[in-house]
Design an enzyme around this catalytic site. Structure first.
Site, PDB file in Angstrom:
ATOM      1  N   THR A  84       0.823  -1.209   0.000  1.00  0.00           N
ATOM      2  CA  THR A  84       0.000   0.000   0.000  1.00  0.00           C
ATOM      3  C   THR A  84       0.858   1.261   0.000  1.00  0.00           C
ATOM      4  OG1 THR A  84      -1.671  -1.208   1.256  1.00  0.00           O
ATOM      5  CG2 THR A  84      -1.874   1.187   1.213  1.00  0.00           C
ATOM      6  N   VAL A 135       6.072   7.504  12.331  1.00  0.00           N
ATOM      7  CA  VAL A 135       5.260   7.981  13.459  1.00  0.00           C
ATOM      8  C   VAL A 135       4.296   9.039  12.950  1.00  0.00           C
ATOM      9  CG1 VAL A 135       5.235   9.057  15.734  1.00  0.00           C
ATOM     10  CG2 VAL A 135       7.218   7.697  15.018  1.00  0.00           C
ATOM     11  N   GLY A 188     -12.254  -1.176   7.116  1.00  0.00           N
ATOM     12  CA  GLY A 188     -10.822  -1.182   6.826  1.00  0.00           C
ATOM     13  C   GLY A 188     -10.016  -0.307   7.775  1.00  0.00           C
ATOM     14  N   LYS A 212       5.473   3.852  18.555  1.00  0.00           N
ATOM     15  CA  LYS A 212       5.619   5.213  18.040  1.00  0.00           C
ATOM     16  C   LYS A 212       6.126   6.178  19.108  1.00  0.00           C
ATOM     17  CE  LYS A 212       2.138   4.438  14.504  1.00  0.00           C
ATOM     18  NZ  LYS A 212       0.687   4.533  14.191  1.00  0.00           N
TER      19      LYS A 212
END
Lengths: 395, 395
Positions: B11, B126, B181, B199
């Site tokens: 993606t 992040v 999703g 993160k």
């Protein structure tokens, strides 16, 4: 170690000295070792801890080969312009918080900087300490920015927030703001939207790469906003903010005016004296940058961050600006949107019908309604044919 | 023109190709002319418009002297680590969205980059497209950052926002999030707070300059939050968010857990899948950075912005990171704050008294109260001596 001079020992200037003084070691560890050698000001500051740095003659500074960066925190576009120009012509980078000068003479000063392999940086001129310029120039490099909606004036945002939260009237809140130091004795530049206008002109110039003049931007301040407006806004689930906006979808459109902001907008969190800028760009979609748009240390921090960059990348051109090619703005009447209208009850139904309003909020003697989406020119045409209209506020 | 390779055609990787393809001219005008020469992936993509760029052998890329930057969008810490290391050892800069790798091996990869005069950048690891790393490294250069409060996971923020706005239950909203999703089939990493934890470990490492391990950070997800919590939160004028925080006031403290966020906090505007990070620093005070923390183009844009910087400043070291010196975190029990407690009505008065609660909200069978400020250790000690406690949520 890089030697820095500060032009102007006012609030922001003394803040710059303080920031560098306090965080010099930290900045050195990050790659920029800087020291304030001079502070230029025609005034005397007896007993000031920085007295030894104070000079009244700019040439003392400009003729010192050790000086590589100037922080210009004088304000105004006469002496600040003259001294900035002289510094840049000597290859001394200039970092400024002076929005009046940046808007008026920025293109020329940026060109001089380029010719002399130095930089003219202006982070602190828009949104105080919020890193807007650096975000647009260095972070959103893969983005095509198509719209900026900014709450760029702390005075008006403080007033509107107070009116919203306390139900207080404009005059009352303005007086309180002045007492607290959030508004000037002469608050015109803030409450009439001129300050926000200069700032959005700078942002529009930066994004377009061409000169947008603040005087070309239709501007309306907050003096016409009252408690009844906020009453309606609440019922619509909205707040009212002074929005300085520019849009680049087809050419460039810009405007400063109060707007109703819907509950789902992140601009709602921008309260009190804080500023916030909502940027819409093609890949990232919405992003928001929030912080203190004014204040001694917040603003000074942004000036120092610019100086940091000049020192760290000494000898290289940093920053990006615009040319003096004037950008002609679109007719603001072409901008499309919804309009909130207050109208006498007697004329409310007709107004709702002609404006395609889905919703009418009825009060005692008047009603509020939200129009369908249309251009401002179309909207104003319809308004001309309506009786009993009290006012309108853009969405 | 700089030749770029993309590692991983998933993606984000395909997003990187798309962003460069669409905005190459714009980026060239801004100072970085780049082109995607190769895309590395072991899978086949029959009929894909970028087929001609696809290669399966990383050495084809690494042995091509034209390649100066790699965008690593593979994920995972095995092949991505091996390939990133090889690239950096050849002086090829690597820009990544791979938080797992950055957290686990970032220090080592940053050191290799430094040794080979190239850069290891990780903006997209992040907060997706929000320029957090660049803000901390390049904008807040004059600031001492003392606290970061982040909403860093879109899945959990979507769920909590829906629970808040619709009054829906956790399981119901999780299911909806999966259908849309916004949540994975196996949502553990998100809903248990691990994603947010990695993160904040990266941000804490960046600010401190030392390695903060995500496994050292006490983490609690949102699986224990219910509709009753939101009911109380509303009465307290609060929302509930999953907050990943770190504090540098004395040493470093960090934690991931749900927290009640008061109405005046700008974190309230961070809704749905959006992320937002509130930074407190010594000169600027509060600043907030909001945007899409995930999503193909938003994330890809951040990777490309990193590549842009490598290309624009080719040959120079850009970015800042941390060393492999481990930073020992403070005992999380020392962190002070208020605690919201739900307790059976029978024990409410005693709880309020022992916890120094100013306010008690009574519901049918239970009450909610807010403790005085105290350390978590003190708080838990008091809790041990109380009967009828249902749960607590930190403020």
């Amino acid at each position: 170690m890089a030697e820095v001079a500060v032009f102007g020992y006012g609030t922001v200037g003394s803040g710059v000295v303080e920031v560098i003084d306090k965080n010099a070691e930290l900045m050195k560890s990050r790659g920029a070792d800087m020291h304030v050698k001079y502070v230029l000001d025609i005034r005397d500051f007896p007993g000031d801890p920085n007295s030894s740095k104070l000079v009244k003659d700019v040439d003392v500074i400009l003729n010192d080969p050790e000086i590589s960066v100037v922080c210009e925190t004088m304000g105004g576009a006469t002496f600040a312009y003259e001294y900035s120009k002289k510094a840049l012509e000597k290859g001394i980078s200039v970092c400024t918080s002076n929005k009046e000068l940046v808007e008026a003479k920025g293109a020329e000063l940026m060109a001089i900087a380029r010719e002399h392999s130095c930089s003219y940086l202006f982070e602190a001129s828009v949104g105080g300490g919020i890193p807007l310029i650096r975000t647009i120039n260095d972070a959103l490099t893969a983005e095509r920015i198509d719209r900026i909606y900014g709450i760029l004036n702390g005075t008006t945002n403080y007033i509107l927030t107070k009116m919203d939260e306390d139900g207080a009237g404009f005059d009352e809140v303005l007086k309180e703001a002045q007492e607290k130091g959030y508004a000037e004795k002469d608050p015109t530049a803030d409450i009439e939207g001129h300050d926000a206008c200069r700032k959005i002109a700078i942002l529009a110039s930066l994004v377009s790469g061409k000169k947008v003049s603040w005087t070309d931007i239709e501007t309306e301040g907050i003096t016409n906003i009252d408690t009844e407006d906020f009453s309606y806004a609440k019922e619509l689930g909205c707040s009212i903010k002074l929005i300085a906006m520019c849009d680049f979808n087809e050419g460039c459109s810009a405007r400063v005016s109060p707007r109703l902001i819907t509950a789902d907008s992140p601009l709602n969190c921008v309260k009190g004296v804080f500023n916030g800028v909502l940027i819409h760009s093609d890949m990232l979609d919405d992003s928001l940058y929030y912080g203190r748009g004014a204040g001694k240390l917040a603003t000074a921090s942004a000036v120092v961050a610019d100086a940091f960059e000049c020192v760290r990348f000494a000898g290289q051109e940093v920053g990006r600006g615009w040319t003096d090619e004037a950008l002609k703005l679109n007719d603001p009447g072409d901008m499309k949107g919804r309009f909130f209208v207050r109208v006498d009850n007697a004329n409310a139904d007709e107004a709702a019908d002609k404006l395609g309003a889905e919703k009418v909020i009825k009060h005692d003697k008047e009603s509020g309604l939200v129009s369908a989406v249309m251009s401002e020119t179309e909207f104003k045409k319809i308004l001309e044919g309506l009786a009993g209209v009290i006012k309108f506020i853009r969405f």
